[in-house]
Scaffold this active site. Sequence first.
Site, PDB file in Angstrom:
ATOM      1  N   HIS A 207      -7.588  -5.209  -1.790  1.00  0.00           N
ATOM      2  CA  HIS A 207      -6.331  -4.506  -1.500  1.00  0.00           C
ATOM      3  C   HIS A 207      -5.341  -5.393  -0.753  1.00  0.00           C
ATOM      4  O   HIS A 207      -4.140  -5.214  -0.892  1.00  0.00           O
ATOM      5  CB  HIS A 207      -6.618  -3.240  -0.692  1.00  0.00           C
ATOM      6  CG  HIS A 207      -5.429  -2.344  -0.541  1.00  0.00           C
ATOM      7  ND1 HIS A 207      -4.642  -1.953  -1.611  1.00  0.00           N
ATOM      8  CD2 HIS A 207      -4.879  -1.762   0.550  1.00  0.00           C
ATOM      9  CE1 HIS A 207      -3.673  -1.168  -1.185  1.00  0.00           C
ATOM     10  NE2 HIS A 207      -3.785  -1.032   0.112  1.00  0.00           N
TER      11      HIS A 207
ATOM     12  N   ASP B  75      -8.742  -4.736  -6.499  1.00  0.00           N
ATOM     13  CA  ASP B  75      -8.381  -3.746  -5.493  1.00  0.00           C
ATOM     14  C   ASP B  75      -9.251  -2.499  -5.649  1.00  0.00           C
ATOM     15  O   ASP B  75      -9.214  -1.828  -6.680  1.00  0.00           O
ATOM     16  CB  ASP B  75      -6.901  -3.375  -5.645  1.00  0.00           C
ATOM     17  CG  ASP B  75      -6.345  -2.633  -4.437  1.00  0.00           C
ATOM     18  OD1 ASP B  75      -7.126  -1.952  -3.748  1.00  0.00           O
ATOM     19  OD2 ASP B  75      -5.133  -2.739  -4.189  1.00  0.00           O
TER      20      ASP B  75
ATOM     21  N   SER C 273       0.842  -1.190   0.000  1.00  0.00           N
ATOM     22  CA  SER C 273       0.000   0.000   0.000  1.00  0.00           C
ATOM     23  C   SER C 273       0.885   1.250   0.000  1.00  0.00           C
ATOM     24  O   SER C 273       1.637   1.465  -0.945  1.00  0.00           O
ATOM     25  CB  SER C 273      -0.964  -0.028   1.180  1.00  0.00           C
ATOM     26  OG  SER C 273      -1.983   0.932   1.015  1.00  0.00           O
TER      27      SER C 273
END
Length: 734
Positions: free
Chosen positions: A712, A680, A605
Amino acid sequence: MKKIIALFLLTASLAVQAQNIKLTTEDIVLRRDEFQPTGLGQLKWIKGTNDYAYINTVGSVSTLMVGTAGSKVAAKQVLTLDELNAKIREAKVAGLNELKKFPRITWINAAEFTFVSGKHKATYNIKTAQLTSQPNYTYPEGAAGFDVAPNTGMTAYTVGNNLYILQNGNPISVTNDKEKNIVNGQSVHRDEFGIYKGTFWSPSGKLLAYYRMDQTMVTDYPLMDLTQKPAAAEMIKYPMAGAASHHVTLGVYNTEDGTVVFINTGEPKEQYLTNVCWSPDNKSIYIAILNRDQNHLKMNRYNASTGAFEKTLFEEKKPTYVQPLHTMLFVPKHDDWFIWQSERDGMNHLYLYNTNGELVKAHSETEGMRTGSPVRGPEHNFVITDVLGCDPSGSFVYYVAAPLNQIGREVWKSELKTAKKTKLAGGVGTHSPSFNDSYTYFLDEYSDVTTPKVQALYTTKGEMLLELNRATNPLANYAPCSLKLFTIKAADDRTPLWCKMLLPTGFDSTKKYPTMTYVYNGPGVQLVTNTWMAGNDMFLYYMAQQGFVVFAVDGRGSENRGADFEQATFRKLGTVEMDDQERGAQYLKSLKYVDGNRMAVFGWSYGGFMTTSLMTRKAGLYKTGVAGGPVIDWSMYEIMYTERFMDTPEANKEGYNESNLLNHAGKLKGKLLLIHGTSDDVVVWQHSLNFLKACVDQKTLPDYFVYPGHFHNVIGKDRAHLYSKIAEYIIANT
């Protein structure tokens, strides 16, 4: 005698073999609960009493235990899981199913707790040993967001985009919007600003405030459903930085007459309605209104009956951003007093206000609180991380604080009128307390890097009455990796940065080892903590067992160090953080036991953004990188988060351009693996795909792997595959 010696040698040999066991990626995913320190399950206070309860599990036997805080005598057995199941069988209620483990229980008074089994809510009385079931406690398929009202027991819930209430077993429709992009009773603003739910019961339990989000004006974004043939696009609403944002209003539903009033929060429509709070008398609603630029907050009061605006109590403005994360807390016995949390003086501190908007007492210092500056006293040198409540007399407020000179968590109380502070539990390590209703005792869970878990009972004078549980090391039989915490200087040569390091199994300081740096370094996250395993994911321990020195540093921009530290990255994400991460890499290279030519970096991330940034903008610093779910271009990330830290793309063209990794793809050196979930909905797949295209155009050669259908994070059994992929790539290329 020879037999005894032989037996001893055999036992010692088996012990050594046991301690040489190494983890597998399947272990750390599929058996992860086994590597958590054992504790007393559901340790909590029984409502309205000085009694506490917990679930004690020994082998296959689980037992509900109850103890009394005023006594140093251990808790007593109240109910076993077998006994509870026997009561369920006796009840013979269709759908009230036997339990494989103790359910999540909620104490409603000194004698009774409730739990859910199947589609039924049941109540058990520990004094009469009676079980009763509420057969009307049923919800339709897809029901979510359950919120139980105080006093009345009514439950708000959502199905799809509409809001309902279960009242006396009957479902009541609060909203009936046919347009699917108008959403009621759910969390809004992409879960930013401390928002985690969409309904707010009044103290009486008769009025329900709820968010109504109109996102018809937000751009559609396609997620590909690869399970269909041919693949199909599933459209979601995704508000990208600089684009149109959704519009949010707040409705108030009256359960007695079925009417709805909307709060008049006014213009502009693109603003953030945060930290919703009811007044104790049910007459007013308070909302922290934040402008879209996120640099101007108004604490407003509204009439709950008419929706009319009544008063702005105070305002907060900053040249960077204001980030309201905590709703106000009203003080018992003082309905005209409330506590507000704010970083206005540089640290998250407490401010006591009255409902006229007058500051009664600031529980903070306004000078000397900036990073690197001397402070007036150690009692002010901390960030408040969690406010736990006030005692019934309204004399004290209790909270958890993070001292700036260490990375633990301490338990404190402050006298509201004088701001005089008293430490209740502290020192090295991390405390996580919960108080009884009278705030005369607290249950505390403690750990540090060498202590897996200790659960204990304290008085609010800070005296430990009883140690309830001390966990053993769950990794005792596995190949050990030593862990240490320390600080290095940031790239400004002034600010201390907390670091952690795991040394490999069988570490020998005369040898050279490869390293893996785990990176995040983004807002709202603190990687380095003085907790068991220092907050390490078991994958990091696994990599240390594979012979890597594993390292992490919380550079400027990360959490719990005050506003100046956290906001050092404002309008330039991926610049200051990279300089601090570079200092971490330089520190590693200075160590005699580190092979400076075999260094890897891995993050997910924001950490994926940092990894890709380091492999391009700091090319050559690391030999290998793995970037999971990486943000590549901040103009393609969501409004609420991005514009807080970067402003809009139009207002900050230079910052967006410099951080855009499409512009740096040609600088890539070393081996870089990008990983992305195809579904995602946080960092959309397009980020890494665009980066691949830029690399093709600029003739650089990254590697790539996708997880079809994952969002994600890669979760479930596939996470073991993910860890294997990352480990294999780093080992092979570092």
